[in-house]
Write an enzyme that holds these catalytic residues in place. Sequence first.
Site: not given
Ligand code: VGL
Length: 205
Positions: A16, A159, A114
């Site tokens: 991410d 994540c 995702k």
């Molecule tokens: C994430 C919160 C919501 C992350 C993704 O990548 O850690 N955190 N969506």
Amino acid sequence: MSGVEVQDSDCLLVIDVQNDFCEGGSLAVPQGDEVIDFINTQMPLYKHIVLSQDWHPEGHSSFASQHPGQDPLSIVNFPYDPQTLWPDHCVQGSHGAEFHPKLNTDAAQLIVRKGFRHQIDSYSAFFENDHSTSTGLTGYLHSRGVKRVVCVGLATDFCVRFSAEDAHKAGFETVVLTDGCRGIDIDGSVAAALDALSAMGVTVA
Ligand code: VGL
Ligand code: ZN
């Protein structure tokens, strides 16, 4: 410095590294951008590289904006688990959902998206937050002969944590390189995440 001697059967899992989690983004992780140079210099060492991309439809159920009276970071009960609510982030096709422009995405063979089902959030690159909906990543890594998963990216306490836990549960040797991670850190959640990972047998390097 990286703490692991890289082997051909290792996969670098880059989690991410998207604009919304970096400086100026809607869910900016403090010092999130700092991971990018480290990750780019790690990439040439790996034969297998996978990127994950948080990829929500507009109005996703994890957005606080969809729960009248709730603020971001409050926790509500979802059918599967208690779920933290977030600012709107990583909406499909938006600038915030794109990888950070400095991240070298050319080196990756696979991008796993995702969190694209309206009702289910997904922190892990392996399983969505209901713990049963698979992204297919386990099968992909097994069929490519991967034995060890080395995790970097954002955010350490969400994540990265859940991806590393699932990699370990799927039977991969699992490493988290803290130089390549930064966390949101809600009430000590980064330290708690790293402790929980170490306790289950994930190498925190
Ligand atoms: C994430 C919160 C919501 C992350 C993704 O990548 O850690 N955190 N969506
Ligand atoms: Zn998300």
